[in-house]
Scaffold this active site. Structure first.
Site, PDB file in Angstrom:
ATOM      1  N   THR A 166       0.876  -1.189   0.000  1.00  9.40           N
ATOM      2  CA  THR A 166       0.000   0.000   0.000  1.00  9.40           C
ATOM      3  C   THR A 166       0.908   1.232   0.000  1.00  9.40           C
ATOM      4  O   THR A 166       1.372   1.646  -1.044  1.00  9.40           O
ATOM      5  CB  THR A 166      -0.947   0.010   1.218  1.00  9.40           C
ATOM      6  OG1 THR A 166      -0.200  -0.120   2.419  1.00  9.40           O
ATOM      7  CG2 THR A 166      -1.950  -1.124   1.110  1.00  9.40           C
TER       8      THR A 166
ATOM      9  N   LYS B 183       3.482  -6.911   4.154  1.00  9.99           N
ATOM     10  CA  LYS B 183       3.325  -5.498   3.831  1.00  9.99           C
ATOM     11  C   LYS B 183       2.967  -4.800   5.139  1.00  9.99           C
ATOM     12  O   LYS B 183       2.374  -5.379   6.048  1.00  9.99           O
ATOM     13  CB  LYS B 183       2.268  -5.270   2.779  1.00  9.99           C
ATOM     14  CG  LYS B 183       0.848  -5.627   3.112  1.00  9.99           C
ATOM     15  CD  LYS B 183       0.035  -4.662   3.941  1.00  9.99           C
ATOM     16  CE  LYS B 183       0.214  -3.233   3.516  1.00  9.99           C
ATOM     17  NZ  LYS B 183      -0.543  -2.342   4.478  1.00  9.99           N
TER      18      LYS B 183
ATOM     19  N   THR C 238      -0.562  -2.869  10.982  1.00  9.74           N
ATOM     20  CA  THR C 238      -1.389  -3.009   9.783  1.00  9.74           C
ATOM     21  C   THR C 238      -0.558  -3.749   8.866  1.00  9.74           C
ATOM     22  O   THR C 238       0.179  -3.188   8.074  1.00  9.74           O
ATOM     23  CB  THR C 238      -1.655  -1.750   9.027  1.00  9.74           C
ATOM     24  OG1 THR C 238      -2.565  -1.043   9.746  1.00  9.74           O
ATOM     25  CG2 THR C 238      -2.297  -2.026   7.706  1.00  9.74           C
TER      26      THR C 238
ATOM     27  N   GLU D  46       6.127   4.436   7.432  1.00  5.40           N
ATOM     28  CA  GLU D  46       5.738   5.731   6.874  1.00  5.40           C
ATOM     29  C   GLU D  46       6.539   6.865   7.504  1.00  5.40           C
ATOM     30  O   GLU D  46       6.540   7.031   8.719  1.00  5.40           O
ATOM     31  CB  GLU D  46       4.249   5.972   7.119  1.00  5.40           C
ATOM     32  CG  GLU D  46       3.376   5.152   6.176  1.00  5.40           C
ATOM     33  CD  GLU D  46       1.895   5.290   6.482  1.00  5.40           C
ATOM     34  OE1 GLU D  46       1.546   5.930   7.484  1.00  5.40           O
ATOM     35  OE2 GLU D  46       1.099   4.728   5.711  1.00  5.40           O
TER      36      GLU D  46
ATOM     37  N   ASN E  60       0.147  10.908   6.316  1.00 11.98           N
ATOM     38  CA  ASN E  60      -1.098  10.512   6.960  1.00 11.98           C
ATOM     39  C   ASN E  60      -2.145  11.611   7.012  1.00 11.98           C
ATOM     40  O   ASN E  60      -3.237  11.387   7.526  1.00 11.98           O
ATOM     41  CB  ASN E  60      -0.803   9.987   8.365  1.00 11.98           C
ATOM     42  CG  ASN E  60      -0.177   8.610   8.304  1.00 11.98           C
ATOM     43  OD1 ASN E  60      -0.806   7.675   7.825  1.00 11.98           O
ATOM     44  ND2 ASN E  60       1.065   8.500   8.742  1.00 11.98           N
TER      45      ASN E  60
ATOM     46  N   SER F 111      -5.947   6.974   3.684  1.00 10.47           N
ATOM     47  CA  SER F 111      -5.315   5.667   3.493  1.00 10.47           C
ATOM     48  C   SER F 111      -5.605   4.798   4.680  1.00 10.47           C
ATOM     49  O   SER F 111      -6.074   5.262   5.697  1.00 10.47           O
ATOM     50  CB  SER F 111      -3.819   5.805   3.313  1.00 10.47           C
ATOM     51  OG  SER F 111      -3.226   6.338   4.476  1.00 10.47           O
TER      52      SER F 111
END
Lengths: 414, 414
Positions: free
Chosen positions: A176, A199, A210, A290, A409, A414
């Site tokens: 993602t 992932k 996640t 991220e 974010n 997302s």
């Protein structure tokens, strides 16, 4: 993303009695095929549907799922089918979480499993929907474009391939906000093998991130042995990766065994091999989190119990003020003391010592000479906190809190 | 900082049976003087030392302190002197937390109290060090420049003034990363009064924020009554302000009563008045939190207990993914569901409903039509989560997670 340039994409190292490589993943072990295709679920047009097939002879499987009380439809489906301890296939989509989608969303997950079973059966591998796990990741709250998913399933079955390429295609298709695919395989001198893909780039937290992760092995093992190995592995790896304290609705880690090697490892050997693969995947996830600009290992030692060490390390790893200081390469150890001080664990403020990258900054609760001058400009930071009370230690992998995290974010759903 | 332009610096409103103004603070009630001066503790040269004096006739006092196990020296000192239930004065410095400074730091706090007592006695108000509370805020880990602190104390005593100016000077002198001073006073038709000042802009969390707060009243009240009123007030105000989940080593809230009005309110009246002042200060702190671009009220209703509502609201208010979405004005309700789902409370995913600013985005666990189009561009956001299980509700004040928060907390040691 600094990880692109600093992480060797294919390091080879010896671990757990085998050789670990990042050039292979789920289709490395014998008896497995995988594929990854573009089904059109993602608006970007990138690959978004992956399939992992176990050709046997055995179909033993185990799974670990999110601890979030709000569970996505595919999690509810996969938990149900896993009660049999058998899986023939796993279908994974990115581009939509299928979470908070009500009864219709559950029917979509069920329908997807039926389509995989039907396509595999047509392809010559007799399969029932109850042998197919479903994993989804992406935005919460929207129904999936089922026409695209179902067409994609047929294509994914046709694309199934063994060896390196199928697994790598699958690893790409589950990404993602990941910037690189994540896979690893452990080979035991040509005897038996474990492979995995994962992932996960945000919302990384305890009781799974996640993250979607599929691990395969050609070892001979029962579902109970796989369950024990998977729980032992996740406890020490994914559960100790904590980027932002968030826990997803979709976290799923699956372990499938084909028995194709005819080798039956001991439980300890199996645990060690699965843990080695999961540990390497967790390291890759930290490096690609991220907005990461620092890869941080927070270790709490000298705790009276492993539980206290874990809670202490997790509390510091989640502290926004510690994480922003690390982003600024600021050895602001006072924030570390303030953070550990709110952990619900046994501690004596006058016995706490802290070091950054091995340089003492606080000794027995008081600042050490030169503490403000420690150089934290490197991408890797080791933050060690010795409580001075006992013998237990735990390390949590985390990251800094950067502008890029906020940007990624806030700018996009997302 | 958007708060400068959007918050009226002097709103007047009726609350708790009185009139609340922001033009006065600790020296508003009869019997109190205050001052704020530049002692040279801050490198910036800004005001950094404040003094609040209770001229009596009574000296009753109570305090609430940080729940952090790592407590700064001034907290340890003030907790000790408060066991008497009496305070003549409070001395507060910004520019240094005097935390994690060992035995020497505690001696510094003691010495500061002695200097205040001595200077006040010389000035004509006989005072013992045990009647002087000490509060500090700033960087953790450094010793204070005691020569400057002690010289400053003498000057602060000379500057003591009644009325508005003294209290306002004091409110300025305790600021750190605050952009505006924070004070409020509640007047009961000329009969009795409560006034307060506070500082706090980051590290705002439960069981008190990084905050110093002094509240004064000219009511007649015992130390026990003050203690009850202060605990009731902080539980509903400062404890429900949670910017980043961090809790400081220095948090201190003090309540002093002079009895100069000769009015003896009931406990309920006292509670209501102190709560009204603390609530207004908490609102000012939220509006001036580090990096704030959104003022957010997270309400969890329909919980089976107040405890569950509180924990639920706090969990969502701390979630980095919810906070970054709000920064981006993104009605990403899926992140709200994911956040509430990890709260250790009783909930049924299929009964949760969510609204932003009154617009339903999720009903019974499923997205509502138009949910992605809700406009969150305004600075104020009400996030309401109805668990659908019971009758209890709690609201937590929080902020978004912005670039400015990251910048402010990474670029400078604070």
């Amino acid at each position: 993303m600094s990880s692109d340039s600093t992480i060797d994409p294919h390091p080879t190292r010896e671990v757990a009695g085998g050789t670990l490589v990042r050039s292979q993943g789920v289709s490395g072990p014998a008896g497995f095929r995988a594929s990854g295709i573009k089904a059109g679920i993602k608006a970007s047009g990138n690959a978004d549907l992956a399939l992992v097939l176990n050709e046997g002879p055995e179909l033993a499987a185990a799974g670990v799922f999110t601890a979030n009380k709000v569970k996505a439809a595919p999690v509810l489906w996969s938990q149900q089918v896993l009660t049999t301890g058998r899986l023939r296939a796993v279908v994974l989509n990115s581009g939509g979480a299928n979470a908070c989608t009500g009864a219709g969303g559950f029917q979509d997950a069920h329908k997807t499993a039926e389509e995989v079973a039907s396509a595999l059966s047509n392809w010559g591998t007799e399969t029932g929907a109850v042998e197919v796990a479903v994993c989804s990741t992406g935005l919460i709250g929207d129904r999936l474009p089922m026409d695209k998913v179902l067409t994609g399933v047929t294509e994914a079955v046709h694309e199934l391939a063994g060896g390196i390429s199928g697994g790598t295609d699958a690893a790409y298709a589950i990404m993602t906000t990941d910037t690189v695919p994540k896979q690893a395989a452990l080979h035991h001198a040509g005897k038996w093998n474990v492979g995995g893909m994962a992932k996960g780039a945000g919302m990384l937290a305890p009781a799974l991130a996640t993250m979607l992760c599929v691990v395969t092995t050609d070892a001979v093992a029962t579902a109970a042995q796989l369950d024990a190995a998977l729980r032992a592995a996740t406890r020490l790896t994914f559960d100790r990766l904590d980027v932002d304290g968030a826990t997803s609705t979709n976290d799923t880690v699956l372990l499938l065994a084909s028995g194709a090697s005819n080798v039956t490892p001991t439980q300890d050997e199996l645990n060690a091999a699965v843990t080695a693969v999961c540990d390497d995947l967790a390291e890759q996830m930290m490096a690609d989190a991220e907005g990461v600009t620092k890869r941080v290992q927070v270790t709490v030692s000298g705790a009276v119990s492993e539980h206290d060490a874990l809670i202490g390390a997790r509390t510091v790893a989640r502290d926004s003020l510690v994480k922003t200081a690390l982003f600024g390469s600021d050895p602001n150890w006072g924030r570390v003391l303030a953070a550990i001080g709110i952990a619900p664990i046994e501690l004596d403020p006058d016995k706490i010592s802290v070091s950054f990258n091995g340089a003492p900054v606080c000794i027995d609760g008081v600042g050490a000479p030169g503490a403000r001058d420690v150089d934290l400009s490197d991408i890797d930071i080791a933050l060690d906190i010795d409580l001075g009370l006992g013998e237990h230690a735990v390390t949590i992998r985390t990251t800094d809190l950067s502008h890029a995290y906020v940007e990624e974010n806030s700018a996009y759903s997302s």
